[in-house]
Design a protein around this motif. Sequence first.
Motif, short mmCIF file in Angstrom:
data_model
loop_
_atom_site.label_atom_id
_atom_site.label_comp_id
_atom_site.label_asym_id
_atom_site.label_seq_id
_atom_site.Cartn_x
_atom_site.Cartn_y
_atom_site.Cartn_z
N ALA A 1 0.82 -1.21 0.00
CA ALA A 1 0.00 0.00 0.00
C ALA A 1 0.85 1.26 0.00
CB ALA A 1 -0.92 -0.01 1.22
N ASN A 2 2.01 1.23 0.67
CA ASN A 2 2.78 2.46 0.88
C ASN A 2 3.97 2.65 -0.04
OD1 ASN A 2 1.52 3.92 3.17
ND2 ASN A 2 1.82 1.97 4.22
N PHE A 3 4.30 1.66 -0.85
CA PHE A 3 5.42 1.83 -1.78
C PHE A 3 5.23 3.04 -2.70
CE2 PHE A 3 9.05 -1.04 -2.87
CZ PHE A 3 9.27 -1.50 -1.59
N PRO A 4 4.02 3.27 -3.25
CA PRO A 4 3.85 4.47 -4.09
C PRO A 4 4.16 5.76 -3.34
CG PRO A 4 2.03 2.95 -4.43
CD PRO A 4 2.81 2.43 -3.24
N LEU A 5 3.77 5.86 -2.08
CA LEU A 5 4.02 7.06 -1.30
C LEU A 5 5.52 7.24 -1.08
CD1 LEU A 5 0.97 6.38 -0.71
CD2 LEU A 5 1.32 7.41 1.54
N LEU A 6 6.21 6.17 -0.72
CA LEU A 6 7.65 6.26 -0.46
C LEU A 6 8.41 6.71 -1.70
CD1 LEU A 6 8.21 2.99 1.61
CD2 LEU A 6 7.84 5.31 2.47
N ALA A 7 8.02 6.18 -2.85
CA ALA A 7 8.71 6.50 -4.11
C ALA A 7 8.43 7.93 -4.56
CB ALA A 7 8.32 5.51 -5.20
N ILE A 8 7.18 8.30 -4.57
CA ILE A 8 6.81 9.60 -5.13
C ILE A 8 7.19 10.74 -4.19
CG2 ILE A 8 4.88 11.04 -5.90
CD1 ILE A 8 3.64 8.42 -6.99
N TYR A 9 7.03 10.56 -2.90
CA TYR A 9 7.46 11.60 -1.96
C TYR A 9 8.98 11.78 -2.04
CZ TYR A 9 2.79 11.46 0.18
OH TYR A 9 1.43 11.52 0.41
N ALA A 10 9.71 10.68 -2.22
CA ALA A 10 11.17 10.79 -2.36
C ALA A 10 11.53 11.57 -3.62
CB ALA A 10 11.79 9.40 -2.40
N TYR A 11 10.77 11.32 -4.69
CA TYR A 11 11.03 12.08 -5.92
C TYR A 11 10.69 13.56 -5.74
CZ TYR A 11 10.51 14.23 -10.42
OH TYR A 11 10.62 15.13 -11.45
N GLN A 12 9.57 13.84 -5.09
CA GLN A 12 9.18 15.24 -4.89
C GLN A 12 10.24 15.98 -4.07
OE1 GLN A 12 6.98 16.26 -6.72
NE2 GLN A 12 4.98 15.24 -6.59
N ALA A 13 10.81 15.32 -3.08
CA ALA A 13 11.88 15.93 -2.28
C ALA A 13 13.10 16.21 -3.15
CB ALA A 13 12.24 15.01 -1.12
N TYR A 14 13.48 15.22 -3.94
CA TYR A 14 14.63 15.38 -4.85
C TYR A 14 14.37 16.52 -5.85
CZ TYR A 14 16.96 14.56 -9.33
OH TYR A 14 17.61 14.72 -10.53
N ASN A 15 13.19 16.53 -6.43
CA ASN A 15 12.86 17.53 -7.45
C ASN A 15 12.85 18.95 -6.86
OD1 ASN A 15 12.22 18.02 -10.19
ND2 ASN A 15 10.06 18.29 -9.68
N HIS A 16 12.50 19.04 -5.58
CA HIS A 16 12.47 20.35 -4.92
C HIS A 16 13.88 20.80 -4.51
CE1 HIS A 16 11.26 23.68 -2.40
NE2 HIS A 16 11.79 23.10 -1.33
N TYR A 17 14.56 19.97 -3.74
CA TYR A 17 15.84 20.38 -3.18
C TYR A 17 16.98 20.34 -4.19
CZ TYR A 17 13.58 20.16 1.37
OH TYR A 17 12.73 20.38 2.44
N GLU A 18 16.93 19.43 -5.15
CA GLU A 18 18.01 19.31 -6.13
C GLU A 18 17.74 20.12 -7.39
OE1 GLU A 18 21.80 17.87 -7.17
OE2 GLU A 18 20.69 17.75 -5.29
N ASN A 19 16.48 20.13 -7.85
CA ASN A 19 16.15 20.82 -9.10
C ASN A 19 15.49 22.18 -8.90
OD1 ASN A 19 17.15 18.55 -10.44
ND2 ASN A 19 15.13 17.59 -10.61
N GLY A 20 15.22 22.53 -7.66
CA GLY A 20 14.64 23.84 -7.39
C GLY A 20 13.19 24.00 -7.80
N LYS A 21 12.47 22.88 -7.92
CA LYS A 21 11.06 22.94 -8.31
C LYS A 21 10.16 23.04 -7.07
CE LYS A 21 12.25 22.33 -12.62
NZ LYS A 21 12.14 23.43 -13.60
N SER A 22 8.91 23.41 -7.32
CA SER A 22 7.96 23.51 -6.22
C SER A 22 7.74 22.14 -5.57
CB SER A 22 6.62 24.06 -6.72
OG SER A 22 6.77 25.38 -7.21
#
Length: 441
Positions: free
Chosen positions: A165-186
């Motif tokens: 149930a939670n694998f999608p959350l772990l993957a996508i939240y990790a990507y959102q963090a990367y996209n924000h802190y590394e790529n400067g996106k919202s």
Amino acid sequence: MNKYTEKIKKNSIIPLEFYQQYDVKKGLRDVNGKGVLAGLTNISAIHSFDEEGDPMPGILEYRAINIKDISEHLKAENRFGFEEITYLLLFGELPTLEELTTFTQVLAAKRQLPEDFVRDIILEAMSCDIMNSISRSILSLATFDSKASEMTLENVLDQSLCLIANFPLLAIYAYQAYNHYENGKSLYIHYPDENLTTAQNILRLLRPDKQFSDIEAKVLDLALILHMEHGGGNNSTFTTHVVTSSGTDIYASVVASLSSLKGAKHGGANIQVAKMLDNIWENISDPSDEVEISEYLRKILNKEAFDKQGLIYGMGHAIYSVSDPRAEVLKSYVKELAEEKGLHDEYNFYKKIERLAPQVIAQERNIYKGVSANVDFYSGFVYQMLGLPEELYTPLFAIARIVGWSAHRMEEMLNMNKIIRPAYESVLTTKKYTKIEDRNA
């Protein structure tokens, strides 16, 4: 370091003739590609040779049900299937409508992380590698589980359902963090909707506006189903069996399988396919010129183009030779999605590569079996059309394959535990078993 590495080379390379002398298979495969017998499973089966030993179109079965039949039924009834096929793989039979409704509600209820987990574990310790981030999150979840090491079947099932149930959350939240802190996106952290399917929630969690079309969600749903399971001998699932047999907990077992899946020769292959096709498109003058395409494929094969590794990614498979059934199923949906996205030319280009690449490989290489497109060939294109970032290609594989790993872990537990096994002996002897062949590269 150079001096040290020379010593390693001097003292660690085993002469090739020793493998022949002692009849040891490199990668646990013989010259014909047949895997070494390593165990039994009742969860899925792969067929690529007929009774006479001749190559035939590939067949993949989940609990003795052909994957093509599964996809055709879902398409005919225009519905999602991830939750239903999860039930099938875990419990060995298709659910009734009432059972499916209840099971879907159970998964939805478990689709939530511990309080402050996203902030403290995922956001505060951002990683540029999403697979590594998922692994760290899995080990962190173990600290929230008071029964992390309890090996009863009931507890392991409950843990498995939580992870599925939670694998999608772990993957996508990790990507959102990367996209924000590394790529400067919202930064977008959306909550899942308990009324949506797994595929729908993935798109909802990923997209800033949380919007998606029905065909987008259904194609993603199918891609997840096709990646759920593939026999007990693929690298990551074989890892599940090996690590589970040691008696370790599910969190350690899943992280070991994630580490295996991360490899470019396993779960990371679809990224290379997408990059390769983009490279071919950019380096030929006419996408309709089959001669020019063939010549560029020849350059790739001869290490003169693309990544200069001499591989045409997405072509060939350790077991299948005539065809990969997963690629055939996915291809039928790819056309529909390409038409919605206005990517008809790109779809035709993929079809040309699919047809021409085996011809070029046959001309340039001495091969012991046929070569055809595998599931990675079209899955990368699907993810591109869905606007999914490359960083999530392999994590999406993991989101699906956690289902197969969970089923295999419980199967391994039942068959290594001498106390539990006798109670099931009369049932187990009526089952049709499938050989596990270790197909590690």
